[in-house]
Motif scaffolding. Sequence first.
Motif, PDB file in Angstrom:
ATOM      1  N   ALA A 178      32.091  43.163  44.963  1.00 20.88           N
ATOM      2  CA  ALA A 178      33.334  43.030  45.138  1.00 20.88           C
ATOM      3  C   ALA A 178      33.865  43.890  46.238  1.00 20.88           C
ATOM      4  CB  ALA A 178      34.383  42.912  44.218  1.00 20.88           C
ATOM      5  N   LEU A 179      33.237  45.361  45.936  1.00 24.61           N
ATOM      6  CA  LEU A 179      33.684  46.468  46.744  1.00 24.61           C
ATOM      7  C   LEU A 179      33.012  46.376  48.314  1.00 24.61           C
ATOM      8  CD1 LEU A 179      33.543  49.321  44.024  1.00 24.61           C
ATOM      9  CD2 LEU A 179      35.738  48.601  45.129  1.00 24.61           C
ATOM     10  N   ARG A 217      32.382  36.470  35.624  1.00 25.60           N
ATOM     11  CA  ARG A 217      32.418  37.705  36.099  1.00 25.60           C
ATOM     12  C   ARG A 217      32.134  37.822  37.756  1.00 25.60           C
ATOM     13  NH1 ARG A 217      28.631  38.231  31.633  1.00 25.60           N
ATOM     14  NH2 ARG A 217      26.759  38.198  33.195  1.00 25.60           N
ATOM     15  N   TRP A 218      31.190  36.940  38.086  1.00 32.18           N
ATOM     16  CA  TRP A 218      31.001  36.792  39.665  1.00 32.18           C
ATOM     17  C   TRP A 218      32.125  36.292  40.158  1.00 32.18           C
ATOM     18  CZ3 TRP A 218      27.436  39.014  42.463  1.00 32.18           C
ATOM     19  CH2 TRP A 218      26.384  39.974  41.587  1.00 32.18           C
ATOM     20  N   ALA A 219      32.719  35.303  39.576  1.00 35.99           N
ATOM     21  CA  ALA A 219      34.112  34.574  40.195  1.00 35.99           C
ATOM     22  C   ALA A 219      35.154  35.673  40.351  1.00 35.99           C
ATOM     23  CB  ALA A 219      34.574  33.357  39.316  1.00 35.99           C
ATOM     24  N   VAL A 263      37.755  27.529  31.213  1.00 36.75           N
ATOM     25  CA  VAL A 263      39.173  27.871  31.469  1.00 36.75           C
ATOM     26  C   VAL A 263      39.382  29.116  32.088  1.00 36.75           C
ATOM     27  CG1 VAL A 263      41.172  28.284  30.281  1.00 36.75           C
ATOM     28  CG2 VAL A 263      39.927  26.367  29.481  1.00 36.75           C
ATOM     29  N   ARG A 264      38.708  30.193  31.593  1.00 29.33           N
ATOM     30  CA  ARG A 264      38.826  31.573  32.353  1.00 29.33           C
ATOM     31  C   ARG A 264      38.459  31.564  33.475  1.00 29.33           C
ATOM     32  NH1 ARG A 264      35.871  33.110  27.619  1.00 29.33           N
ATOM     33  NH2 ARG A 264      34.133  34.114  28.711  1.00 29.33           N
ATOM     34  N   TRP A 265      37.331  30.912  33.964  1.00 27.70           N
ATOM     35  CA  TRP A 265      36.957  30.804  35.580  1.00 27.70           C
ATOM     36  C   TRP A 265      37.973  30.160  36.440  1.00 27.70           C
ATOM     37  CZ3 TRP A 265      36.121  26.704  39.015  1.00 27.70           C
ATOM     38  CH2 TRP A 265      35.245  27.145  40.077  1.00 27.70           C
ATOM     39  N   THR A 317      28.143  44.359  35.147  1.00 27.76           N
ATOM     40  CA  THR A 317      29.326  44.741  35.754  1.00 27.76           C
ATOM     41  C   THR A 317      29.093  45.479  36.926  1.00 27.76           C
ATOM     42  OG1 THR A 317      30.820  44.462  33.780  1.00 27.76           O
ATOM     43  CG2 THR A 317      31.665  46.009  35.742  1.00 27.76           C
ATOM     44  N   TYR A 318      28.257  46.397  36.966  1.00 26.66           N
ATOM     45  CA  TYR A 318      27.973  47.266  38.128  1.00 26.66           C
ATOM     46  C   TYR A 318      27.613  46.523  39.339  1.00 26.66           C
ATOM     47  CZ  TYR A 318      28.214  51.165  35.013  1.00 26.66           C
ATOM     48  OH  TYR A 318      28.502  51.998  33.824  1.00 26.66           O
TER      49      TYR A 318
END
Length: 335
Positions: free
Chosen positions: A287-288, A249-251, A217-219, A280-281
């Motif tokens: 992402a960045l 996390r990756w989504a 659901v979060r995805w 997370t790093y």
Amino acid sequence: MSATKVSSQRHPAEAELLERALAGQPMAVERVLNQLGSSNQWLQQIMMETIQDSAETLLWQRLLGSLALHRWGTMADSPRRSEHEASERIDAAVTHLFVGEDDAPSVPVKLSVLHAGLNDVDCHVRRAAAILLALRGDSRGIETIIEAVRAGDRECKLRAIDALGRLKDERGSWVLAEVLACNDDVLHSEAARALGELGDKALAAALDVLKSPKPHVRWHVVQIMGRISDTRAAAGLAEALADGDFSVRWAAADALATLGPLAVSKILERLSRYAPMNDTYQVAYHALRQIGTPEMQLRLLPLLKALHGPAAAVVAPVEAYRLLQEWETDSDRHE
């Protein structure tokens, strides 16, 4: 012959057939429904054109009842439909008759029938009227549609979910979020699609659903938020970089990259707060690394190196905090 008069200059024979059906002649009713549900598009189109030519209120009431109850109007002794594919074609034809052809002479009558249908004693008729109005962009029956999503049968729920997506009203986002957490894969997928159609009107509900205990659901919510260009969406996605589920996390990282420069300050805020215990790093780096111009990438380079280095847990939060201060100073300067 019934006093009800159905006229069509294009198709007088079909108009006469409709008159007999409205008078309650079973064979005529059967022929009308067979033609509406025909796999022969030419035959189906002739009947639909005849109906669109008619401004007879009783005819449109019967059609609404046919969609809502799968029988000819509200006549209790009318047989329910049995052939599934033909029944689906009838539903699609009736839906098009109510929603399309806005230059037809029947428009005022069918709208009047739909508005009256919102107060019908039968909940199925109320729901059908509200859904058809929603497909026309009219939200006055939205509470009935929300009720249909929660209490209707599965077919009705699917139609109501689709209607909420097309209506794009924030009030529908909360019930779609509820369905997103259900165990029915089809309803779940349709709710995700419809919620995505709401755009920024889905944001408040989406942020709430980020707290769901179900990773899938979060995805889905993360995917939706990646299409909402809003700092609140970016902040929620930055928090999701530390989600307990790898796929979420990756989504979230991909969604933040989609948002572009808008997301940078929110990622910096998240990284500068504390050192997480998962990857997370790595996802923040992912992402960045995809955001902005070469000039922005040059500015982010010290942080990117820190995120990718062996001492990320020590160096990255400090570098993120330094960059965040610069970012906020630059923002104040340009205001």
